[in-house]
Design a protein around this motif. Structure first.
Motif, PDB file in Angstrom:
ATOM      1  N   UNK A 202       0.836  -1.207   0.000  1.00 60.97           N
ATOM      2  CA  UNK A 202       0.000   0.000   0.000  1.00 60.97           C
ATOM      3  C   UNK A 202       0.864   1.249   0.000  1.00 60.97           C
ATOM      4  N   UNK A 203       1.940   1.214   0.809  1.00 56.08           N
ATOM      5  CA  UNK A 203       2.857   2.353   0.846  1.00 56.08           C
ATOM      6  C   UNK A 203       3.515   2.565  -0.509  1.00 56.08           C
ATOM      7  N   UNK A 204       3.893   1.459  -1.142  1.00 56.40           N
ATOM      8  CA  UNK A 204       4.526   1.567  -2.454  1.00 56.40           C
ATOM      9  C   UNK A 204       3.543   2.136  -3.474  1.00 56.40           C
ATOM     10  N   UNK A 205       2.280   1.658  -3.399  1.00 56.98           N
ATOM     11  CA  UNK A 205       1.275   2.164  -4.341  1.00 56.98           C
ATOM     12  C   UNK A 205       1.038   3.665  -4.152  1.00 56.98           C
ATOM     13  N   UNK A 206       0.966   4.107  -2.894  1.00 57.74           N
ATOM     14  CA  UNK A 206       0.766   5.531  -2.639  1.00 57.74           C
ATOM     15  C   UNK A 206       1.966   6.358  -3.088  1.00 57.74           C
ATOM     16  N   UNK A 207       3.168   5.794  -2.895  1.00 56.66           N
ATOM     17  CA  UNK A 207       4.372   6.500  -3.330  1.00 56.66           C
ATOM     18  C   UNK A 207       4.376   6.668  -4.848  1.00 56.66           C
ATOM     19  N   UNK A 208       4.024   5.596  -5.548  1.00 52.48           N
ATOM     20  CA  UNK A 208       3.949   5.661  -7.010  1.00 52.48           C
ATOM     21  C   UNK A 208       2.865   6.651  -7.436  1.00 52.48           C
ATOM     22  N   UNK A 209       1.734   6.626  -6.720  1.00 50.49           N
ATOM     23  CA  UNK A 209       0.645   7.551  -7.056  1.00 50.49           C
ATOM     24  C   UNK A 209       1.084   9.000  -6.909  1.00 50.49           C
ATOM     25  N   UNK A 210       1.858   9.289  -5.863  1.00 49.37           N
ATOM     26  CA  UNK A 210       2.358  10.656  -5.680  1.00 49.37           C
ATOM     27  C   UNK A 210       3.316  11.059  -6.797  1.00 49.37           C
ATOM     28  N   UNK A 211       4.149  10.105  -7.245  1.00 45.89           N
ATOM     29  CA  UNK A 211       5.090  10.402  -8.324  1.00 45.89           C
ATOM     30  C   UNK A 211       4.366  10.646  -9.647  1.00 45.89           C
ATOM     31  N   UNK A 212       3.278   9.912  -9.855  1.00 45.38           N
ATOM     32  CA  UNK A 212       2.578  10.000 -11.137  1.00 45.38           C
ATOM     33  C   UNK A 212       1.481  11.067 -11.155  1.00 45.38           C
ATOM     34  N   UNK A 213       1.169  11.628  -9.990  1.00 49.53           N
ATOM     35  CA  UNK A 213       0.079  12.608  -9.919  1.00 49.53           C
ATOM     36  C   UNK A 213       0.241  13.765 -10.890  1.00 49.53           C
ATOM     37  N   UNK A 214       1.393  14.444 -10.908  1.00 50.99           N
ATOM     38  CA  UNK A 214       1.514  15.577 -11.851  1.00 50.99           C
ATOM     39  C   UNK A 214       1.492  15.141 -13.303  1.00 50.99           C
ATOM     40  N   UNK A 215       1.804  13.873 -13.570  1.00 51.18           N
ATOM     41  CA  UNK A 215       1.806  13.383 -14.955  1.00 51.18           C
ATOM     42  C   UNK A 215       0.381  13.112 -15.422  1.00 51.18           C
ATOM     43  N   UNK A 216      -0.391  12.391 -14.593  1.00 52.23           N
ATOM     44  CA  UNK A 216      -1.749  12.038 -14.984  1.00 52.23           C
ATOM     45  C   UNK A 216      -2.685  13.243 -14.990  1.00 52.23           C
ATOM     46  N   UNK A 217      -2.262  14.350 -14.382  1.00 54.86           N
ATOM     47  CA  UNK A 217      -3.056  15.582 -14.492  1.00 54.86           C
ATOM     48  C   UNK A 217      -3.221  16.000 -15.950  1.00 54.86           C
TER      49      UNK A 217
END
Length: 570
Positions: A202-217
């Protein structure tokens, strides 16, 4: 004979502990430990633990016309983990079987097994969630003492019962107590390890989500898909990662990238099934992946659909280089990541709406959405995506509702009821962030709810109270929103018990001087300026604050007709 009895019972325990470990591998057992087992599953567990008790009887050592056995372990563990009903029912099954075998202790042992199951069940309920190995040991030894007492009370002749208890009492009390403790420990250790692995994923998924957030915007395109796939590949040990839309591969990173290229039409049947059904699909073998290249190193894949509003816009694919290589951990990780990505795509649209709001409706009024609020809102929704998906969906709808009301309310008059609905949409996000730290109370009369006032008048005040009043505190805070009509004037008060505003700062705010500390005063000044433009001196805007005690903003708003004469009303 005494020491041999210890050895024989130890051998029985080793067999039972092995069964305990195997049980932890089943979904049914995990569901029971989490309290999610249904009636049919509990009946199966009763049968299992009862049969485990019967197995303990048959593996017992015959001594003086009775059996030194480990029957209690299965029954007691059933009670400790499943509760009184499971313990009693398993005890009835195993105890009834023992009574039918005969012998001068048959009835006593049968009744004792039933009683032990009940005691263990009630002990399990009392210590639910805190059943340590020490507690299990003492409970196990305690109920074995009860069994010896029941044998002495019911078995006849008494002299034979006493002679038997002297020989088997201590070995059975000690060894069966240890067996119960080991059984429970093995189960809990296995579940804790699974939870630890889940937490890491779950921590890894959230970390990846934070990294990809500005991209998927920026939306789901070939360029953004490649950057997202690259991040997932670098942060995990999977063989390859791919992203698709509904028709073609947008990006493929990792093994097989020499022939799984962007722009190729989707070939995997599982991908089409995921796009059609909206459910995770597994391609367990190379044939199911459907790659035409005979040298392709990819042998299994998990296909995760990506949702946007009510439709499926694409998929996330995770590959392994061995057949049936997708583990349950991969499945959970992929499901969580897919949910987070879907949420990010939704938020990308909401952010776009927010930009429209800033450029158009709210530009003239300077009532723009705080970017920190948007960032915090996104993080809040993301944090609930794995632990409580339904709540994440609810918060996402509230966030959308908040932006829609911002878009519609900036340059028109609304009722206080509509303004309160707007505030509640905003508070849904903030209260999810602050949990028990934020309490909001409304004291609004029915007459006040229908009063018309400029849109976006109260929300900036509530936001200011949270951000500058409640948030800096280390203790829970409260905001009170009250409204009533007095002498044909709407009186609205928004108060908090927060840190308050220093006297010097408050003076600067009231005189219209810009305050540079974290935006304090901007929202207050905007509201005051709008009321002045719309109503002139007929409206009042009063701020009262004591440092360390809290702040209260009072608005006195005349009827909308007072502003209509100035040409501001639609």
């Amino acid at each position: 004979m005494f020491w041999k009895l210890f050895q024989d019972l130890a051998l029985n325990i080793s067999l039972i502990v092995t069964l305990a470990y195997l049980m932890t591998r089943t979904k049914l057992f995990r569901r029971m430990l989490l309290g999610k087992a249904n009636t049919q599953e509990k009946l199966f567990l009763v049968f299992f633990f009862g049969c485990l008790g019967i197995a303990g009887t048959y593996s017992g050592v015959e001594i003086k016309g009775a059996l030194a056995n480990s029957r209690v372990i299965g029954v007691a563990v059933g009670g400790l983990l499943g509760g009184p009903l499971v313990g009693i029912a398993a005890g009835l099954l195993a105890g009834g079987h023992r009574a039918l075998l005969g012998g001068f202790t048959a009835l006593a042992c049968g009744i004792a097994t039933l009683v032990e199951g009940g005691i263990a069940g009630y002990a399990g309920r009392k210590f639910s969630g805190n059943l340590t190995w020490k507690r299990s040991l003492f409970i196990g030894m305690g109920i074995e003492v009860v069994q010896m007492l029941i044998i002495l009370l019911l078995a006849r002749p008494y002299a034979a019962a006493w002679d038997l208890v002297k020989d088997i009492g201590l070995p059975m009390i000690i060894m069966n107590g240890i067996g119960i403790s080991i059984f429970v420990t093995v189960i809990h250790d296995s579940l804790e390890e699974e939870e630890r692995i889940g937490a890491v994923q779950a921590q890894k998924a959230l970390y990846i989500a934070n990294l990809t957030l500005p991209i998927l915007r920026l939306g789901l395109t070939k360029e953004t898909a490649h950057r997202v796939a690259q991040i997932i590949y670098e942060q995990t040990d999977v063989a390859a990662v791919a992203l698709t839309d509904r028709e073609q591969i947008l990006a493929h990173v990792g093994s097989g990238s020499d022939h799984h290229e962007a722009g190729h039409v989707i070939q995997t049947l599982a991908t089409h099934q995921a796009l059609d059904s909206g459910e995770l699909k597994l391609a367990a073998t190379r044939i199911e992946i459907g790659c035409a290249d005979p040298s392709c190193p990819l042998f299994s894949a998990l296909v995760v659909p990506l949702h946007f509003q009510q439709s499926i816009v694409g998929t996330l694919k995770i590959y392994r280089e061995r057949a049936r290589g997708i583990s349950p951990v991969d499945w959970e990780f992929g499901a969580g990541l897919g949910m987070l990505f879907s949420t990010q795509l939704e938020l990308a649209t909401l952010e776009s709406q927010a930009h429209l709001v800033n450029r158009a409706e709210l530009k003239a009024l300077q009532a723009q959405v705080n970017p920190h609020f948007l960032f915090n809102a996104i993080n809040t929704v993301v944090s609930f995506c794995r632990t409580d998906p339904e709540k994440a969906r609810h918060l996402l709808l509230q966030l959308g509702d908040f932006f829609r009301k911002n878009l519609k309310s900036a340059e028109k008059f609304v009722t206080l009821r509509e303004e309160c609905e707007h505030i509640r949409a905003y508070l849904a996000i903030e209260q999810a962030r602050f949990s028990e730290r934020l309490c909001v109370r409304e004291e609004i009369t029915d007459e006040a709810l229908n009063w018309r006032l400029p849109g976006l008048t109260l929300q900036p005040l509530v936001e200011n109270a949270i951000k500058h009043g409640i948030y800096p505190m280390s203790t829970p805070g409260e905001i009170v929103i009250s409204a009533f009509v007095e002498e044909d004037i709407l009186v609205v008060r928004i108060g908090d018990n927060g840190v308050g505003i220093p006297a010097e700062t408050l003076t600067r705010i009231l005189t219209g001087v810009e305050v540079s500390t974290s935006g304090l005063g901007i929202g207050l000044q905007n509201v005051a300026q709008r009321l002045l433009i719309l109503y002139g001196k007929k409206a009042e805007f009063v701020i009262e604050s004591r440092e360390g005690k809290g702040t209260e903003v009072t608005l006195r708003i005349p009827p909308a007709a007072a502003a209509e004469r100035l040409g501001f009303l639609e």
